[in-house]
Design an enzyme around this catalytic site. Structure first.
Site, PDB file in Angstrom:
ATOM      1  N   CYS A  21       0.830  -1.204   0.000  1.00  0.00           N
ATOM      2  CA  CYS A  21       0.000   0.000   0.000  1.00  0.00           C
ATOM      3  C   CYS A  21       0.860   1.247   0.000  1.00  0.00           C
ATOM      4  O   CYS A  21       1.758   1.389   0.809  1.00  0.00           O
ATOM      5  CB  CYS A  21      -0.898  -0.007   1.226  1.00  0.00           C
ATOM      6  SG  CYS A  21      -1.872   1.470   1.411  1.00  0.00           S
ATOM      7  N   PHE A  44      19.604   3.782  -3.009  1.00  0.00           N
ATOM      8  CA  PHE A  44      20.630   2.924  -3.618  1.00  0.00           C
ATOM      9  C   PHE A  44      21.801   2.695  -2.668  1.00  0.00           C
ATOM     10  O   PHE A  44      22.972   2.740  -3.073  1.00  0.00           O
ATOM     11  CB  PHE A  44      21.139   3.521  -4.933  1.00  0.00           C
ATOM     12  CG  PHE A  44      20.122   3.511  -6.034  1.00  0.00           C
ATOM     13  CD1 PHE A  44      19.693   2.315  -6.588  1.00  0.00           C
ATOM     14  CD2 PHE A  44      19.589   4.702  -6.504  1.00  0.00           C
ATOM     15  CE1 PHE A  44      18.751   2.306  -7.610  1.00  0.00           C
ATOM     16  CE2 PHE A  44      18.645   4.699  -7.528  1.00  0.00           C
ATOM     17  CZ  PHE A  44      18.230   3.499  -8.089  1.00  0.00           C
ATOM     18  N   CYS A  45      21.485   2.441  -1.401  1.00  0.00           N
ATOM     19  CA  CYS A  45      22.539   2.259  -0.400  1.00  0.00           C
ATOM     20  C   CYS A  45      23.128   0.855  -0.511  1.00  0.00           C
ATOM     21  O   CYS A  45      22.471  -0.139  -0.208  1.00  0.00           O
ATOM     22  CB  CYS A  45      21.979   2.492   0.999  1.00  0.00           C
ATOM     23  SG  CYS A  45      21.469   4.194   1.296  1.00  0.00           S
ATOM     24  N   LYS A  46      24.346   0.796  -0.964  1.00  0.00           N
ATOM     25  CA  LYS A  46      25.114  -0.439  -1.066  1.00  0.00           C
ATOM     26  C   LYS A  46      26.506  -0.132  -0.518  1.00  0.00           C
ATOM     27  O   LYS A  46      26.897   1.032  -0.423  1.00  0.00           O
ATOM     28  CB  LYS A  46      25.231  -0.895  -2.524  1.00  0.00           C
ATOM     29  CG  LYS A  46      23.901  -1.112  -3.246  1.00  0.00           C
ATOM     30  CD  LYS A  46      23.180  -2.345  -2.738  1.00  0.00           C
ATOM     31  CE  LYS A  46      21.987  -2.708  -3.623  1.00  0.00           C
ATOM     32  NZ  LYS A  46      20.930  -1.655  -3.616  1.00  0.00           N
ATOM     33  N   PRO A  47      27.276  -1.155  -0.140  1.00  0.00           N
ATOM     34  CA  PRO A  47      28.644  -0.882   0.319  1.00  0.00           C
ATOM     35  C   PRO A  47      29.421  -0.051  -0.701  1.00  0.00           C
ATOM     36  O   PRO A  47      29.547  -0.412  -1.866  1.00  0.00           O
ATOM     37  CB  PRO A  47      29.236  -2.290   0.473  1.00  0.00           C
ATOM     38  CG  PRO A  47      28.059  -3.146   0.813  1.00  0.00           C
ATOM     39  CD  PRO A  47      26.923  -2.589   0.005  1.00  0.00           C
ATOM     40  N   GLY A  48      29.893   1.103  -0.251  1.00  0.00           N
ATOM     41  CA  GLY A  48      30.658   1.988  -1.108  1.00  0.00           C
ATOM     42  C   GLY A  48      29.834   2.837  -2.051  1.00  0.00           C
ATOM     43  O   GLY A  48      30.396   3.562  -2.880  1.00  0.00           O
ATOM     44  N   ARG A  49      28.506   2.809  -1.907  1.00  0.00           N
ATOM     45  CA  ARG A  49      27.655   3.528  -2.852  1.00  0.00           C
ATOM     46  C   ARG A  49      26.432   4.091  -2.140  1.00  0.00           C
ATOM     47  O   ARG A  49      25.880   3.482  -1.247  1.00  0.00           O
ATOM     48  CB  ARG A  49      27.202   2.588  -3.966  1.00  0.00           C
ATOM     49  CG  ARG A  49      26.239   3.222  -4.968  1.00  0.00           C
ATOM     50  CD  ARG A  49      25.713   2.185  -5.936  1.00  0.00           C
ATOM     51  NE  ARG A  49      24.691   2.754  -6.809  1.00  0.00           N
ATOM     52  CZ  ARG A  49      23.935   2.046  -7.629  1.00  0.00           C
ATOM     53  NH1 ARG A  49      24.072   0.734  -7.681  1.00  0.00           N
ATOM     54  NH2 ARG A  49      23.028   2.635  -8.391  1.00  0.00           N
TER      55      ARG A  49
END
Length: 277
Positions: free
Chosen positions: A121, A260-265
């Site tokens: 929802c 877009f939270c990723k390791p190193g990004r």
């Protein structure tokens, strides 16, 4: 299936929100096997005897969910506006029966609407299109966050998803301290419900929103931003992307939105002045 085995499965469900069912694998369609599947049940929030909303949720930590939803939807201003709460079974799901203060209940009746929720929802609690993206009180700028601490938190987000590890079927929301340590995480089949559980728990425990940020395993929708801002959260990190409406609402209410939270990004959508490297 034997009755004793079914009873054992029901007991597991009551504790963990997981049920075992028979299924078939692609490489062996002739022989079924038991596997774990996440439970999803209708949960009605009933205020002073009146059903207000029905959401699909995992049957865990529903008191925190009810409190967080009440806060993030503006039904109450603080946990003190709720005098009592009980979770009871109903014919088709579960009810959270909430005793609301007279003043807050009068306000609720003025804006009451019937809503049948869904797991995904995106406009939960919204009565008409003009209410979408309605601005909340602008947030102050009281803190900064070092993005170098984000990577460690991302590695541990899965620790707060025991049901997700078994089933691959839940979202998580956790509070991230400035050190990168995650505390007070919750999971649910619905990403908004997981966030409400986190907001409810921290509010119940009287924790401050000024030192840290929310980290969610999902995308960042407009409602995730609005719920966070309503409770005073200044920074929201999401593993996936943000929507355009989420960005617009975050900009207006001074919330720092990162996707877009990723390791190193990481991708910063709004108010980068709270962040450092």
């Amino acid at each position: 299936m034997k009755k004793t085995q079914q009873k054992e499965i029901e007991n597991v469900t009551n504790i963990t929100g997981v049920r075992q069912i028979e299924l078939w694998r692609r490489d062996d369609l002739q022989h079924p096997r038991l596997d774990e599947v996440a439970e999803e049940v209708p949960v009605a929030l009933v205020y002073n005897g009146i059903s207000h909303v029905v959401m699909m949720a995992s049957p865990k930590d529903l008191e925190y969910f009810a409190l967080g939803f009440s806060l993030s939807e503006g039904i109450i201003e603080s946990p003190r506006d709720i005098f009592g709460m009980d979770v009871v079974p109903s014919c088709n799901g579960l009810e959270v029966q909430i005793e609301l203060s007279s003043r807050r209940f009068m306000g609720l009746k003025e804006r009451r609407r019937a809503l049948a929720g869904r797991t995904g929802c995106g406009v939960c609690g919204v009565e008409q299109l003009n209410d979408i993206g309605k601005p909340v009180q602008p947030l102050p700028f009281t803190q900064t966050f070092d993005l170098n601490k984000l990577d460690d938190a991302l590695r541990h987000l899965n620790d707060f998803q025991p049901v997700g590890q078994l089933t691959g079927c839940t979202h998580a929301a956790a509070w991230m301290l400035p050190s990168g340590e995650l505390v007070g995480g919750h999971e649910d089949v619905g990403r908004h419900v997981a966030l409400d559980k986190l907001l409810g728990r921290r509010s119940q425990e009287g924790e401050s929103w000024q030192q840290g940020a929310v980290l969610v395993s999902s995308r960042a929708s407009y409602e995730m931003v609005q719920k966070s801002a309503m409770c005073g959260v200044e920074i929201l990190f999401a593993v996936s992307a943000a929507t355009t409406l989420a960005v617009e609402v975050a900009e207006r209410c001074n919330l720092t939105l990162v996707g877009f939270c990723k390791p190193g990004r990481a991708t910063v959508y709004t108010h980068p002045q709270r962040l450092s490297n």
